[in-house]
Design an enzyme around this catalytic site. Structure first.
Site: not given
Length: 272
Positions: A68, A93, A139, A168, A264
């Site tokens: 990612d 991550r 998150r 997000h 992103c």
């Protein structure tokens, strides 16, 4: 009104090792294979668009155990040359945070803060000339907002995300002109109180439809004039033109399989 583009500096990471082998957001389905050559071609097109618009693109080296990393916006938030590192919510991550910090240390950044609380960089922080808008709910921890305010010395406005598709802030809100504090957002992604805050702070914001939001049309990057966004978000093009912006559509369909698009993949390195 006339719009002026300002040259930007971005950090990106090629999707050399991109794949979807786990699911940590509603967009990810390990049963849908990734066409890696196509993902790379789409990413290269995005990078080339930035270069053609006169921006600088720095590259973060991808790591084979971190698929990612292509979503470079999540690794930090940089304001006035000050780097607030990330602390990821999911173990898959976690190691990306240190990879980003190593890059910043190697490239002359000296004011670096390793966070105590979970934040996922520009995934949940959006910067205008007046505020740092900060997402929470899926998150980033609300405790990260005070940490960011103390480090950046700017007012941080907490916004509650309530729809898991918009996990997000950068999937639900985009800064169009950071000098003029202009944004666009999808109201349905936010709690009633956060919608009221946004309406009070940004009464002239561009409100987007559920259809364009669901195509990740808000996962966009603006230089103050050109707005690079997913080409599938067709309903946003004319409203942006009416406000004097020039929409630039790109296809990042393969990277959408991981739950991300233009923003992103793009971390802005804001100078002091």
């Amino acid at each position: 009104m006339p719009r002026d583009a300002r040259s930007r500096r971005y950090l990106m990471c090629p999707p050399t090792h991109f794949e979807v082998t786990y699911s940590i957001n509603p967009w990810m389905d390990p049963g849908k294979p990734v066409d890696l050559p196509l993902a790379m071609a789409q990413w290269e097109d995005l990078r080339d668009r930035y270069l053609a618009l006169g921006h600088t693109v720095e590259l973060l080296d991808p790591r084979p155990d971190l698929p990612d990393m292509v979503y470079a916006a999540n690794g930090a938030c940089v304001v006035d040359g000050r780097v607030l590192g990330a602390r990821f919510a999911h173990r898959e991550r976690e190691a990306e945070a240190e990879a980003h910090l190593e890059w910043f240390r190697a490239h002359g950044f000296t004011e670096i803060h390793e966070p105590l609380h979970i934040n996922e960089g520009e995934g949940d922080f959006a910067v205008t000339s007046t505020y740092v808008l900060a997402g929470q709910g899926f998150r980033s921890s609300p405790l990260s907002h005070g940490e960011a305010q103390e480090f950046f010395g700017r007012p941080v406005i907490g916004l509650e995300l309530v729809d898991p598709r918009y996990y997000h802030l950068d999937t639900a809100l985009s800064v169009l002109d950071d000098d003029r504090d202009e944004i666009m957002y999808y109201p349905g992604a936010f709690s009633p109180g956060s919608r009221a805050v946004l309406a009070r702070l940004f009464p002239d914001a561009l409100l987007t439809s559920e259809e364009d939001a669901a195509r990740l049309g808000l996962n966009a990057v603006s230089d103050g004039r050109h707005v690079v966004l997913p080409q599938a978000a067709t309903g946003l093009f004319e409203p942006l033109r009416e406000r004097g912006f020039e929409p630039v559509g790109v296809d990042l369909g393969e990277l959408l399989k991981g739950g991300g698009s233009v923003k992103c993949c793009t971390q802005e390195l804001r100078a002091a």
